[in-house]
Design a protein around this motif. Structure first.
Motif, PDB file in Angstrom:
ATOM      1  N   GLY A   1       0.753  -1.320   0.174  1.00 17.75           N
ATOM      2  CA  GLY A   1      -0.127  -0.042   0.063  1.00 17.75           C
ATOM      3  C   GLY A   1       0.846   1.165   0.037  1.00 17.75           C
ATOM      4  O   GLY A   1       0.408   1.989  -0.834  1.00 17.75           O
ATOM      5  N   ARG A   2       1.782   1.195   0.672  1.00 20.10           N
ATOM      6  CA  ARG A   2       2.684   2.359   0.959  1.00 20.10           C
ATOM      7  C   ARG A   2       3.449   2.750  -0.589  1.00 20.10           C
ATOM      8  O   ARG A   2       3.875   3.935  -0.731  1.00 20.10           O
ATOM      9  N   ASP A   3       3.465   1.768  -1.321  1.00 19.68           N
ATOM     10  CA  ASP A   3       4.302   2.211  -2.661  1.00 19.68           C
ATOM     11  C   ASP A   3       3.157   2.167  -3.664  1.00 19.68           C
ATOM     12  O   ASP A   3       3.765   2.463  -4.884  1.00 19.68           O
ATOM     13  N   MET A   4       1.859   2.474  -3.439  1.00 24.60           N
ATOM     14  CA  MET A   4       1.170   2.673  -4.666  1.00 24.60           C
ATOM     15  C   MET A   4       0.850   4.144  -5.018  1.00 24.60           C
ATOM     16  O   MET A   4      -0.108   4.383  -5.764  1.00 24.60           O
ATOM     17  N   LYS A   5       1.849   4.920  -4.515  1.00 29.62           N
ATOM     18  CA  LYS A   5       1.727   6.697  -4.913  1.00 29.62           C
ATOM     19  C   LYS A   5       0.449   7.036  -4.593  1.00 29.62           C
ATOM     20  O   LYS A   5      -0.025   7.754  -5.652  1.00 29.62           O
ATOM     21  N   PHE A   6      -0.396   6.857  -3.783  1.00 32.63           N
ATOM     22  CA  PHE A   6      -1.751   7.305  -3.524  1.00 32.63           C
ATOM     23  C   PHE A   6      -1.882   9.059  -3.434  1.00 32.63           C
ATOM     24  O   PHE A   6      -0.933   9.529  -2.964  1.00 32.63           O
ATOM     25  N   GLY A   7      -2.521   9.487  -4.239  1.00 34.28           N
ATOM     26  CA  GLY A   7      -2.982  11.062  -3.881  1.00 34.28           C
ATOM     27  C   GLY A   7      -4.473  11.205  -4.228  1.00 34.28           C
ATOM     28  O   GLY A   7      -5.167  10.153  -4.263  1.00 34.28           O
ATOM     29  N   TYR A   8      -4.713  12.235  -4.313  1.00 37.59           N
ATOM     30  CA  TYR A   8      -6.458  12.578  -4.392  1.00 37.59           C
ATOM     31  C   TYR A   8      -7.019  11.952  -5.774  1.00 37.59           C
ATOM     32  O   TYR A   8      -6.416  12.539  -6.775  1.00 37.59           O
ATOM     33  N   ARG A   9      -7.589  10.887  -5.434  1.00 36.65           N
ATOM     34  CA  ARG A   9      -8.355  10.186  -6.721  1.00 36.65           C
ATOM     35  C   ARG A   9      -7.110   9.660  -7.743  1.00 36.65           C
ATOM     36  O   ARG A   9      -7.330   9.756  -8.911  1.00 36.65           O
ATOM     37  N   HIS A  10      -6.142   9.348  -7.224  1.00 40.01           N
ATOM     38  CA  HIS A  10      -5.006   8.700  -7.888  1.00 40.01           C
ATOM     39  C   HIS A  10      -4.065   7.618  -7.323  1.00 40.01           C
ATOM     40  O   HIS A  10      -4.133   7.685  -5.980  1.00 40.01           O
ATOM     41  N   SER A  11      -3.652   6.927  -8.101  1.00 38.48           N
ATOM     42  CA  SER A  11      -2.738   5.711  -7.535  1.00 38.48           C
ATOM     43  C   SER A  11      -1.709   5.597  -8.796  1.00 38.48           C
ATOM     44  O   SER A  11      -2.047   5.915 -10.017  1.00 38.48           O
ATOM     45  N   MET A  12      -0.673   4.767  -8.264  1.00 30.72           N
ATOM     46  CA  MET A  12       0.170   4.542  -9.441  1.00 30.72           C
ATOM     47  C   MET A  12      -0.191   3.551 -10.506  1.00 30.72           C
ATOM     48  O   MET A  12       0.152   3.451 -11.614  1.00 30.72           O
ATOM     49  N   VAL A  13      -1.326   2.803 -10.126  1.00 27.23           N
ATOM     50  CA  VAL A  13      -1.881   2.153 -11.423  1.00 27.23           C
ATOM     51  C   VAL A  13      -2.486   2.787 -12.729  1.00 27.23           C
ATOM     52  O   VAL A  13      -2.239   2.254 -13.394  1.00 27.23           O
ATOM     53  N   GLN A  14      -2.655   4.106 -12.484  1.00 30.79           N
ATOM     54  CA  GLN A  14      -3.216   4.792 -13.543  1.00 30.79           C
ATOM     55  C   GLN A  14      -1.760   5.190 -14.323  1.00 30.79           C
ATOM     56  O   GLN A  14      -2.134   5.329 -15.560  1.00 30.79           O
ATOM     57  N   ASP A  15      -0.926   5.344 -13.823  1.00 31.36           N
ATOM     58  CA  ASP A  15       0.230   5.605 -14.530  1.00 31.36           C
ATOM     59  C   ASP A  15       0.963   4.480 -15.210  1.00 31.36           C
ATOM     60  O   ASP A  15       1.771   4.441 -16.306  1.00 31.36           O
ATOM     61  N   THR A  16       0.835   3.213 -14.541  1.00 33.74           N
ATOM     62  CA  THR A  16       1.644   1.924 -15.187  1.00 33.74           C
ATOM     63  C   THR A  16       0.624   1.325 -16.297  1.00 33.74           C
ATOM     64  O   THR A  16       1.426   0.578 -16.836  1.00 33.74           O
ATOM     65  N   GLY A  17      -0.658   1.203 -16.258  1.00 36.66           N
ATOM     66  CA  GLY A  17      -1.297   0.548 -17.237  1.00 36.66           C
ATOM     67  C   GLY A  17      -1.748  -0.740 -16.619  1.00 36.66           C
ATOM     68  O   GLY A  17      -2.043  -1.567 -17.039  1.00 36.66           O
ATOM     69  N   ALA A  18      -1.079  -1.003 -15.174  1.00 43.98           N
ATOM     70  CA  ALA A  18      -1.649  -2.430 -14.602  1.00 43.98           C
ATOM     71  C   ALA A  18      -3.028  -2.396 -14.289  1.00 43.98           C
ATOM     72  O   ALA A  18      -3.751  -1.301 -14.405  1.00 43.98           O
ATOM     73  N   ILE A  19      -3.201  -3.782 -13.957  1.00 37.34           N
ATOM     74  CA  ILE A  19      -4.750  -3.961 -13.679  1.00 37.34           C
ATOM     75  C   ILE A  19      -4.668  -4.630 -12.123  1.00 37.34           C
ATOM     76  O   ILE A  19      -3.822  -5.236 -11.805  1.00 37.34           O
ATOM     77  N   VAL A  20      -5.694  -3.865 -11.349  1.00 34.02           N
ATOM     78  CA  VAL A  20      -5.874  -4.556 -10.035  1.00 34.02           C
ATOM     79  C   VAL A  20      -6.585  -5.909 -10.179  1.00 34.02           C
ATOM     80  O   VAL A  20      -7.768  -5.920 -10.769  1.00 34.02           O
ATOM     81  N   ILE A  21      -5.906  -7.096  -9.770  1.00 33.34           N
ATOM     82  CA  ILE A  21      -6.462  -8.107  -9.360  1.00 33.34           C
ATOM     83  C   ILE A  21      -7.369  -8.654  -8.296  1.00 33.34           C
ATOM     84  O   ILE A  21      -8.260  -8.954  -8.053  1.00 33.34           O
ATOM     85  N   SER A  22      -6.469  -8.022  -6.947  1.00 32.72           N
ATOM     86  CA  SER A  22      -7.289  -8.140  -5.755  1.00 32.72           C
ATOM     87  C   SER A  22      -6.429  -7.072  -4.745  1.00 32.72           C
ATOM     88  O   SER A  22      -5.514  -6.550  -5.253  1.00 32.72           O
ATOM     89  N   ALA A  23      -7.139  -7.024  -3.552  1.00 39.07           N
ATOM     90  CA  ALA A  23      -6.462  -6.070  -2.553  1.00 39.07           C
ATOM     91  C   ALA A  23      -6.949  -6.586  -1.482  1.00 39.07           C
ATOM     92  O   ALA A  23      -7.613  -7.218  -0.837  1.00 39.07           O
ATOM     93  N   LYS A  24      -5.944  -6.245  -0.464  1.00 34.96           N
ATOM     94  CA  LYS A  24      -6.069  -6.517   1.074  1.00 34.96           C
ATOM     95  C   LYS A  24      -6.273  -5.458   1.845  1.00 34.96           C
ATOM     96  O   LYS A  24      -5.394  -4.394   1.571  1.00 34.96           O
ATOM     97  N   PHE A  25      -7.019  -5.113   2.836  1.00 39.85           N
ATOM     98  CA  PHE A  25      -7.324  -4.197   3.624  1.00 39.85           C
ATOM     99  C   PHE A  25      -7.426  -4.554   5.270  1.00 39.85           C
ATOM    100  O   PHE A  25      -7.884  -5.321   5.635  1.00 39.85           O
TER     101      PHE A  25
END
Length: 299
Positions: free
Chosen positions: A165-189
């Motif tokens: 999570g700390r490496d996801m480069k989160f911002g307001y309505r933003h994550s690194m996924v938007q920049d890399t073109g990767a797909i989220v498969i699953s997430a742990k909370f």
């Protein structure tokens, strides 16, 4: 290159539809056809679709559950992937793991059932877990970045990786996924133990607030614009006299000016024209240029 006659032999074990209109799947009820619309049941089927597309140089994209997206009227070329069947949610202690296609609201109810607190903010946000991570969804002072432990991603090249999570480069309505073109498969909370009644009261309160303020009775793409610093998009739109403004079958909601609703068989072109009109009018009125939160995709 896309050869539709090869699809059946290559993907005989995977559910798909050819030339499928997407307006039947989007929250806005607009959108033209996808050349091929896939419904993978697991990450192995997903990887097979992506590997084949990359090898054949076929464009591909994930539509998630299409809650904060406008698909244009001519549709999307190549492969479109929906995660309806990738929707498992599991609980281990104070951790919830959810596949990308899991419904976000339903996942918060799983947390409630297990008396876990921390997910209440999302109890009324339409969309999927994958989309929520992709855009760092948030409401009422909470956001995904506050509780995400890690996300499993499929890279553009088809490799499965886990990102903390700390490496996801989160911002307001933003994550690194938007920049890399990767797909989220699953997430742990990571959540915390709480009291069922207190969690339910808070979820009921937030749901009531949402129902009071938002036009949930009509098809829409949710909140159209990002919140400008120091302002509220809905208030700026209202002050510009745009409540109820309609183009084609789409209008600025009278209930909440930050929403645009499909009231009469509107099209994606209607949405785009109304969004452009609102941006221009608000800027003329206030000097503030609104920025879209909703994604517009397709042809």
């Amino acid at each position: 290159m896309l050869h539709l006659d090869q699809i059946q032999s290559v993907f005989e074990e995977i559910d798909y539809k050819l030339n499928e209109p997407l307006k039947g799947y989007t929250y806005t009820k607009v959108g033209g056809p996808a050349d091929v619309l896939f419904f993978p049941k697991n990450k192995f089927e997903l990887a097979k679709i992506v590997h084949y597309a990359n090898k054949q140089d076929i464009p591909w994209m994930v539509l998630g559950n299409a809650s904060n997206i406008i698909v244009r009227d001519k549709g999307i070329r190549g492969f479109v992937i929906m995660f309806d069947k990738l929707n498992a949610v599991t609980v281990n202690g104070y951790t919830i793991e959810a596949e990308a296609g899991a419904n976000l609201i339903q996942t918060t109810r799983v947390a409630l059932y297990h008396s876990l607190t921390g997910f209440e903010f999302a109890c009324g946000i339409p969309g999927s877990i994958g989309g929520a991570v992709y855009m760092n969804a948030g409401a009422y002072g909470g956001e995904v970045s506050n509780i995400l432990v890690s996300a499993q991603l499929l890279t553009k090249e088809g490799e499965v990786i886990t990102v903390e999570g700390r490496d996801m480069k989160f911002g307001y309505r933003h994550s690194m996924v938007q920049d890399t073109g990767a797909i989220v498969i699953s997430a742990k909370f990571a959540l915390k133990p709480g009291t069922y009644e207190i969690i339910k009261q808070e979820m009921d309160r937030l749901t009531h607030l949402r129902e009071l303020k938002q036009p949930l009775e009509y098809p829409s793409c949710g909140s159209v614009f990002k919140r400008p610093v120091g302002h509220f998009a809905g208030q700026l739109i209202m002050e510009a006299g745009l409540k109820g403004r309609r183009i084609g079958g789409v209008e600025v909601s009278e209930k909440h000016a930050g929403f645009m609703i499909n009231v009469a068989d509107g099209t994606a072109s209607d949405y785009e024209a109304l969004i452009a009109h609102v941006i221009e009018t608000v800027e003329q009125n206030s000097g503030i240029r609104l920025e879209r939160e909703v994604r517009i995709i397709g042809e």
